[in-house]
Write a protein that holds these residues in place. Structure first.
Motif, PDB file in Angstrom:
ATOM      1  N   SER A 191       3.671   2.684  13.022  1.00 17.31           N
ATOM      2  CA  SER A 191       4.918   2.053  12.595  1.00 17.31           C
ATOM      3  C   SER A 191       4.979   0.638  13.130  1.00 17.31           C
ATOM      4  O   SER A 191       4.649   0.383  14.291  1.00 17.31           O
ATOM      5  N   ASN A 192       5.417  -0.282  12.258  1.00 14.74           N
ATOM      6  CA  ASN A 192       5.578  -1.663  12.707  1.00 14.74           C
ATOM      7  C   ASN A 192       6.956  -1.828  13.361  1.00 14.74           C
ATOM      8  O   ASN A 192       7.756  -0.876  13.376  1.00 14.74           O
ATOM      9  N   PRO A 193       7.270  -3.003  13.921  1.00 13.60           N
ATOM     10  CA  PRO A 193       8.569  -3.181  14.599  1.00 13.60           C
ATOM     11  C   PRO A 193       9.775  -2.900  13.716  1.00 13.60           C
ATOM     12  O   PRO A 193      10.850  -2.570  14.220  1.00 13.60           O
ATOM     13  N   ALA A 194       9.598  -3.014  12.379  1.00 15.74           N
ATOM     14  CA  ALA A 194      10.712  -2.729  11.466  1.00 15.74           C
ATOM     15  C   ALA A 194      10.811  -1.247  11.134  1.00 15.74           C
ATOM     16  O   ALA A 194      11.689  -0.844  10.364  1.00 15.74           O
TER      17      ALA A 194
ATOM     18  N   THR B  85       2.431   1.449   8.477  1.00 13.32           N
ATOM     19  CA  THR B  85       1.342   0.533   8.187  1.00 13.32           C
ATOM     20  C   THR B  85       0.115   1.044   8.935  1.00 13.32           C
ATOM     21  O   THR B  85       0.111   2.163   9.447  1.00 13.32           O
ATOM     22  N   ILE B  86      -0.954   0.247   8.973  1.00  9.49           N
ATOM     23  CA  ILE B  86      -2.091   0.590   9.809  1.00  9.49           C
ATOM     24  C   ILE B  86      -2.350  -0.581  10.749  1.00  9.49           C
ATOM     25  O   ILE B  86      -1.865  -1.695  10.532  1.00  9.49           O
ATOM     26  N   ASN B  87      -3.105  -0.334  11.795  1.00  6.32           N
ATOM     27  CA  ASN B  87      -3.449  -1.372  12.756  1.00  6.32           C
ATOM     28  C   ASN B  87      -4.653  -2.146  12.212  1.00  6.32           C
ATOM     29  O   ASN B  87      -5.792  -1.691  12.296  1.00  6.32           O
ATOM     30  N   PHE B  88      -4.395  -3.319  11.652  1.00  6.37           N
ATOM     31  CA  PHE B  88      -5.467  -4.085  11.022  1.00  6.37           C
ATOM     32  C   PHE B  88      -6.427  -4.705  12.028  1.00  6.37           C
ATOM     33  O   PHE B  88      -7.429  -5.296  11.625  1.00  6.37           O
ATOM     34  N   ALA B  89      -6.139  -4.592  13.328  1.00  3.29           N
ATOM     35  CA  ALA B  89      -7.072  -5.054  14.345  1.00  3.29           C
ATOM     36  C   ALA B  89      -8.075  -3.971  14.729  1.00  3.29           C
ATOM     37  O   ALA B  89      -9.007  -4.233  15.478  1.00  3.29           O
TER      38      ALA B  89
ATOM     39  N   TYR C 299       0.830  -1.202   0.000  1.00  5.95           N
ATOM     40  CA  TYR C 299       0.000   0.000   0.000  1.00  5.95           C
ATOM     41  C   TYR C 299       0.871   1.261   0.000  1.00  5.95           C
ATOM     42  O   TYR C 299       1.781   1.405   0.824  1.00  5.95           O
ATOM     43  N   ASP C 300       0.592   2.149  -0.948  1.00  6.75           N
ATOM     44  CA  ASP C 300       1.260   3.443  -1.017  1.00  6.75           C
ATOM     45  C   ASP C 300       0.482   4.396  -0.112  1.00  6.75           C
ATOM     46  O   ASP C 300      -0.426   5.102  -0.559  1.00  6.75           O
ATOM     47  N   LEU C 301       0.824   4.393   1.173  1.00  3.57           N
ATOM     48  CA  LEU C 301       0.038   5.136   2.148  1.00  3.57           C
ATOM     49  C   LEU C 301       0.012   6.639   1.887  1.00  3.57           C
ATOM     50  O   LEU C 301      -1.045   7.266   2.025  1.00  3.57           O
TER      51      LEU C 301
END
Length: 308
Positions: free
Chosen positions: A36-39, A43-47, A18-20
């Motif tokens: 931000s993910n651990p890396a 991203t987004i929180n998909f939960a 995804y090109d956010l």
């Protein structure tokens, strides 16, 4: 180089990550859900159901020119890339009948839902005309609101209420109507408890804690029925015999591959002339749809010629 999502159809617009920033440009509300993910990647929180819904709004606006899309709280919020794959593989199936895609093809969407996802993607990608059916009055109202909010969409999509909750196709295909295809995303759980367990598996996969809410959405009739997807699809197969001259290809998603033998048996009993399985994949997730027809090859060619 952007990493590609493995397994998607070649024409699927969602191969890249995804090109956010681009999505936020079309849908500024998405920016509030970026984490931000651990890396250290965005991203987004998909939960988070609000994040998932807003991502869908952004994807539909950016790729399919759907400028207004919303669903009531608690209704199914489907993953756009996977649903797009169904439409592209269906286009391949329709093309095989006569070497080219039928012009102005009509498609029947059984259980179109509040999200209206298949008509939105299919009408944009291929110019198909859709008739969406729905047993839920609330879902139908929400789907109609999407149509009304997007100028020109009413020329491509119409809706019908299935008033008989025990019927699937009956009453939805009128006399002298013809459809090149039928699509369906059947309820795949066999109980409300099974639906909750499925939701918890999704949460665990995302590293989330146990929660009573179906965070990915879905009303009862969207998620489960007595007997699960096998019972639903078998009933649809039985009903499809009555409309074998009016629908060229009946199709349905099948969530579990081990359900296929029972469905193939039902298709043999129903007298299907040809049965096709289309495998699909998005990342680690495997899915498929089956297609069946009661028309031989010559009749399918004539069916396509009539649609031109």
């Amino acid at each position: 180089m952007k990493a590609q999502k493995p397994g998607l159809h070649p024409r699927n617009r969602h191969h890249d990550r995804y090109d956010l920033p681009a999505l936020c440009k079309d849908t500024p509300a998405l920016a509030a859900f970026i984490v931000s993910n651990p890396a250290g990647e965005q991203t987004i929180n998909f939960a988070d159901p609000d994040a998932v819904k807003t991502l869908n709004q952004a994807l539909l606006a950016h790729f399919y020119q759907v400028k207004a899309w919303n669903i009531p709280e608690g209704f199914l919020c489907p993953p756009v890339p996977g649903r797009a794959d169904y439409m592209h593989h269906l286009a391949d199936l329709l093309t095989e009948a006569n070497g080219s895609l039928p012009q102005n093809a009509s498609v029947l969407d059984i259980g179109t839902g509040a999200n209206l996802i298949y008509p939105l993607i299919g009408s944009h990608e291929y110019g198909w005309r859709f008739t969406g059916t729905e047993v839920s009055a609330e879902a139908l109202t929400a789907a109609q609101a999407i149509i009304d909010a997007n100028p020109g969409m009413s020329r491509q999509i119409r809706l019908r209420r299935q008033k008989d909750e025990h019927a699937i196709l009956a009453g939805m295909i009128h006399k002298n109507e013809f459809f090149e295809a039928m699509v369906c995303n059947p309820p795949f759980h066999d109980s409300a408890e099974s639906a909750r367990e499925g939701n918890e598996r999704k949460r665990r996969n995302l590293g989330q804690q146990k929660h009573d809410t179906l965070n990915f959405g879905g009303q009862n009739q969207e998620l489960w029925c007595e007997g699960g997807e096998v019972a639903f699809i078998r009933k649809m197969i039985a009903e499809s015999r009555e409309y074998g001259r009016q629908v060229m290809w009946f199709t349905s998603l099948v969530s579990r591959g081990d359900n296929l033998p029972m469905l193939y048996s039902a298709l043999t009993e129903a007298g299907a002339v040809k049965v096709v399985k289309k495998e699909m994949a998005q990342g680690q997730k495997q899915s498929r749809f089956i297609a069946w027809t009661f028309l031989d090859e010559d009749k399918r060619r004539r069916f396509v010629a009539r649609a031109r």
